[in-house]
Design a protein around this motif. Structure first.
Motif, mmCIF file in Angstrom:
data_model
loop_
_atom_site.group_PDB
_atom_site.id
_atom_site.type_symbol
_atom_site.label_atom_id
_atom_site.label_comp_id
_atom_site.label_asym_id
_atom_site.label_seq_id
_atom_site.Cartn_x
_atom_site.Cartn_y
_atom_site.Cartn_z
ATOM 1 N N THR A 136 -5.621 -1.212 1.369
ATOM 2 C CA THR A 136 -5.096 -0.943 2.695
ATOM 3 C C THR A 136 -5.032 0.527 3.025
ATOM 4 O OG1 THR A 136 -2.798 -0.802 1.951
ATOM 5 C CG2 THR A 136 -3.618 -2.988 2.518
ATOM 6 N N GLY A 137 -5.172 1.402 2.041
ATOM 7 C CA GLY A 137 -5.106 2.827 2.318
ATOM 8 C C GLY A 137 -3.701 3.386 2.312
ATOM 9 N N THR A 138 -2.678 2.569 2.079
ATOM 10 C CA THR A 138 -1.292 3.017 2.110
ATOM 11 C C THR A 138 -0.701 2.923 0.713
ATOM 12 O OG1 THR A 138 -1.119 2.135 4.344
ATOM 13 C CG2 THR A 138 0.930 2.713 3.238
ATOM 14 N N VAL A 178 4.743 8.547 6.337
ATOM 15 C CA VAL A 178 3.585 7.733 6.726
ATOM 16 C C VAL A 178 3.787 6.312 6.225
ATOM 17 C CG1 VAL A 178 1.100 7.386 6.473
ATOM 18 C CG2 VAL A 178 2.016 9.697 6.769
ATOM 19 N N VAL A 179 3.798 5.357 7.152
ATOM 20 C CA VAL A 179 3.957 3.947 6.801
ATOM 21 C C VAL A 179 2.612 3.331 6.457
ATOM 22 C CG1 VAL A 179 4.753 1.693 7.604
ATOM 23 C CG2 VAL A 179 5.971 3.773 8.293
ATOM 24 N N ILE A 205 4.692 -5.424 2.266
ATOM 25 C CA ILE A 205 5.519 -4.355 2.822
ATOM 26 C C ILE A 205 6.876 -4.277 2.126
ATOM 27 C CG2 ILE A 205 6.522 -5.758 4.681
ATOM 28 C CD1 ILE A 205 6.294 -3.236 6.458
ATOM 29 N N HIS A 206 7.371 -5.397 1.605
ATOM 30 C CA HIS A 206 8.653 -5.370 0.886
ATOM 31 C C HIS A 206 8.539 -4.552 -0.399
ATOM 32 C CE1 HIS A 206 10.251 -9.332 2.887
ATOM 33 N NE2 HIS A 206 9.930 -8.390 3.758
ATOM 34 N N VAL A 207 7.427 -4.688 -1.095
ATOM 35 C CA VAL A 207 7.214 -3.908 -2.321
ATOM 36 C C VAL A 207 6.983 -2.444 -1.972
ATOM 37 C CG1 VAL A 207 5.801 -3.663 -4.403
ATOM 38 C CG2 VAL A 207 6.290 -5.931 -3.477
ATOM 39 N N ARG A 208 6.259 -2.196 -0.897
ATOM 40 C CA ARG A 208 5.991 -0.820 -0.482
ATOM 41 C C ARG A 208 7.286 -0.090 -0.144
ATOM 42 N NH1 ARG A 208 2.612 -1.657 3.815
ATOM 43 N NH2 ARG A 208 0.856 -1.660 2.374
#
Length: 478
Positions: free
Chosen positions: A137-139, A397-398, A108-111
């Motif tokens: 993950t689809g995100t 969108v997260v 999540i930090h990279v995202r």
């Protein structure tokens, strides 16, 4: 300019789209095969038969350089390691076996802040490339690299994927992946386009169905690619269609080099029956921080000179062979976006046995958990296997998840930020129905979080159809 070019491409006849793909191939070919590509190929080829001691020495040297650059040149690691009281001097001489001393890097930090991982020195030089991809993950996640990084990625695959499969990325090939080469779901055949510069036939992964299988077989026979590449599940589904309908190739490809989903022995057997060639598996993180490739003996080898892989427990400590753990990787091939002990979101285990191929310096992954994704079936019979395009460029969108409730009902579950609204939902419906699955009921549901499995992952795709119904629908017999 890019959006105008995309509009022009989507409204052009097939022959002109083929011309456009070839012109794009001219620049993209230089992007991948220019510069130091040959030198990178020779490096991976030389290290292919090194001793374990030789490779570990090389990897430790590369790792020390990476760690010091991360400390000196990236905002993220300077702050994160500083908070953990890790000094620059602690990184000097730190070997791959000592990586457990450093904290892991959550995905999540990279995202959320992909640029915080980019070397400020490299960034000042400019000319960087940004790729948006979703992984398992689809995100969407933003991957950032230089042209030389890109050539290093391709060089590793040339030697350890295509080379081990007895072919080359420079040979005529097919591709079935996530690029939207045909803009509308209801477009007529053919469902492939021809990149004449690279002798590459590109198939749409979004129009694959029992009814359309003949167009895919026709494209293979027309262009006769030597190596078939792309999504494992797409080629597997096409193989099922071909065997069911008696569709045959009038030539024999050399191999398939497949990625994005786990390739099971059952899938390989079906594909060999349909294509007359062996399927080789690739496993890698979409952020290009690791690469595992299948050798001639069918074992999946990690390539530490591309990226160091650890399999760890919940506390980040390494687990022994035969025990499942989280996969974390430290990328050595991307010199731009530096990822150290990065949690890729997958689970695996090391083999307890060595491989008969003799590459004892390239460790063997025994098992990967959670990489085989479900498919979604449209009422028109189209099979959708990857979902990168649904959530790209939707900043509100997260996380997103696709759930098929029935043959005509799709539920999209999203964790959304403030500002999410009707424009976002309209775009998702357009991407699902108009571009991919045809007329279906789409329910978009905001949720506070997506539940995780016991291993800490959520599935990007859930199909609630009974297995017999799903099987019949996939084979066009519903």
């Amino acid at each position: 300019m890019a959006s105008h070019a995309a509009w022009l491409y989507s409204h052009s006849p097939v022959w002109l789209q083929n011309v456009g793909l070839g012109l794009y191939g001219l620049s993209y070919r230089h992007e991948r095969f220019g510069g130091n590509f040959g030198r990178h190929v020779e490096g991976f080829r030389t290290r292919d038969r090194w001793s374990p001691l030789q490779l570990s020495g090389y990897v430790d040297e590369e790792l020390e350089t990476l760690l010091l650059r991360a400390y000196d040149e990236t905002p993220y690691y300077r702050e994160r390691w500083g908070a953990a009281n890790i000094k620059r001097s602690d990184l000097i001489g730190l070997a791959a076996s000592d990586l457990k001393r450093l904290p892991t890097t959550p995905k999540i930090h990279v995202r959320e802040k992909p640029d915080a991982f980019v070397s400020t020195v490299v960034a000042r030089k400019g000319g960087l490339h940004r790729y948006f991809t979703s992984g398992s993950t689809g995100t969407p996640i933003t991957m950032i690299c230089s042209s030389d990084d890109h050539r290093r990625f391709v060089a590793a695959r040339e030697v350890r994927s295509f080379g081990w499969a007895g072919s080359s990325i420079g040979r005529p090939r097919s591709m079935m992946g996530g690029r939207m080469i045909i803009s509308r779901q209801d477009a007529p055949p053919p469902y492939y386009r021809w990149n004449w510069v690279e002798k590459q036939v590109y198939f749409s992964a979004y129009h694959l169905s029992a009814a359309n299988a003949h167009s895919y077989a026709e494209g293979l026979n027309r262009h006769r690619p030597e190596v078939l590449t792309g999504y494992a599940s797409s080629y597997y589904l096409l193989a099922q269609f071909m065997l069911d309908q008696g569709l045959k190739l009038d030539y024999q490809p050399r191999a398939l080099v497949l990625s994005s989903e786990k390739t099971t022995p059952e899938m390989k057997a079906v594909m060999r029956a349909a294509y007359g060639a062996r399927a080789f598996e690739e496993y890698g993180a979409v952020e290009n921080c690791m690469l595992a490739t299948e050798c001639e003996h069918g074992r999946l080898h990690v390539n530490p000179d591309f990226g160091i892989v650890e399999i760890v427990d919940a506390d980040g400590n390494p687990v022994g062979p035969g025990r499942e753990g989280k996969i974390v990787c430290t990328g050595l091939a991307n010199r731009t976006q530096l990822l150290i002990r990065y949690e890729v979101g997958d689970v695996g285990s090391w083999s307890i046995e060595t491989c008969a191929c003799g590459r004892n310096h390239l460790p063997v992954l025994e098992q990967l958990v959670g990489r085989l994704e479900d498919v979604v079936i449209g009422r028109n019979g189209h099979v959708m296997v990857r979902f990168h395009g649904i959530f790209v460029n939707l900043p509100h969108v997260v996380e997103g998840q696709i759930v098929q409730e029935s043959l005509d009902l799709i539920r999209v579950r999203v964790v959304a930020k403030e500002g999410f609204g009707e424009p976002d939902m309209r775009l998702m419906r357009q991407r699902l129905c108009e571009e991919r699955l045809g007329d279906m009921q789409i329910i978009i549901e905001r949720v506070p979080e997506l539940e995780r499995t016991e291993r800490g992952k959520f599935r990007a795709v859930i199909n609630r159809l009974p297995k017999d119904v799903l099987s019949q629908a996939v084979l066009g017999k519903a």
